[in-house]
Scaffold this motif. Structure first.
Motif, short mmCIF file in Angstrom:
data_model
loop_
_atom_site.label_atom_id
_atom_site.label_comp_id
_atom_site.label_asym_id
_atom_site.label_seq_id
_atom_site.Cartn_x
_atom_site.Cartn_y
_atom_site.Cartn_z
N THR A 49 0.84 -1.19 0.00
CA THR A 49 0.00 0.00 0.00
C THR A 49 0.87 1.24 0.00
O THR A 49 1.79 1.37 0.82
N ASP A 51 0.52 5.47 -0.07
CA ASP A 51 -0.36 6.63 0.07
C ASP A 51 0.16 7.74 -0.82
O ASP A 51 1.17 8.37 -0.52
N SER A 53 -1.81 10.34 -1.74
CA SER A 53 -2.80 11.40 -1.64
C SER A 53 -2.12 12.77 -1.60
O SER A 53 -1.01 12.92 -1.10
#
Length: 220
Positions: A49, A51, A53
């Motif tokens: 995973t 991130d 963002s």
């Protein structure tokens, strides 16, 4: 006299057989990963995973004039079952057992206090305040303390997860948990505790300013 010649059935080309076999292997392979039929595949082909963002943007600021006087912690066990008509649960249907934990705040909106709601005597030793009744805030589900205990799904639902962007979604049980927590807060004494705490806060504050007599009441 001639005899009819029987046509032999067409054979599938070799490349088509290879392609069909490859597709079948891939379907079984990914189904094994999703349905946990083949142990160890999920660990072998785990995902990382990342991130990526962007930064959060401030859209607006609101002034808050309420006094949060009490907070209640609630927990509910949600048992949500969805059945299909004329089909057994093993074929089509879901049942989720979910533990939802959350909080509900109770507050007094001091911004609604008008000039006529506060009375002070001439020598500033006595004060009378009339406040609006305490209200309940929106229930907030705590994701760190909420979890699914068990999930049962029919065959069609499991196959549908293979092509779903959000398999095993828990939105329905989460919304149900929030609703039950809100109903429990309405039946509790949370607003009464909030009014009592607000009264104690105002009495302590005004007495520290020199007032000897403080009376606080609540009404719409």
């Amino acid at each position: 006299m001639t005899t009819p010649v029987k046509r032999l059935p067409r054979r599938m080309p070799g490349w088509a057989k290879v392609l069909a076999a490859l597709v079948l292997v891939l379907v079984v392979f990914f189904a094994g990963i999703r349905l946990s039929v083949i142990p160890g595949l999920k660990d072998l082909f785990g995902t990382d995973t990342h991130d990526r963002s962007g930064p959060a943007l401030l859209k607006s600021i609101q002034d808050i004039s309420r006094y949060d006087a009490a907070s209640g912690n609630f927990q509910v066990v949600v048992d949500l079952e969805k059945d299909a008509r004329f089909l057994p649960d093993a074929i089509r249907g879901t049942r989720t057992l979910y533990v939802g934990a959350g909080t509900v705040d109770s507050y007094v909106d001091l911004g609604k206090v008008g000039e006529n709601d506060v009375r002070v005597n001439g020598d500033r030793t006595s004060a009378t305040l009339r406040l609006p009744h305490a209200q309940l805030g929106k229930p907030a589900l705590d994701p760190d303390r909420s979890y699914a205990v068990s999930k049962q799904r029919g065959l069609f639902d499991r196959l549908g997860d293979l092509f779903s962007d959000n398999p095993n979604g828990e939105q329905a049980v989460q919304k149900l948990a929030v609703r039950h927590i809100g109903d429990a807060a309405k039946e509790s004494e949370l607003t009464a505790r909030a009014e009592s705490n607000t009264t104690g806060m105002l009495e302590g504050l005004l007495r520290s300013l020199g007032f000897k007599e403080v009376r606080v009441s609540y009404g719409s």
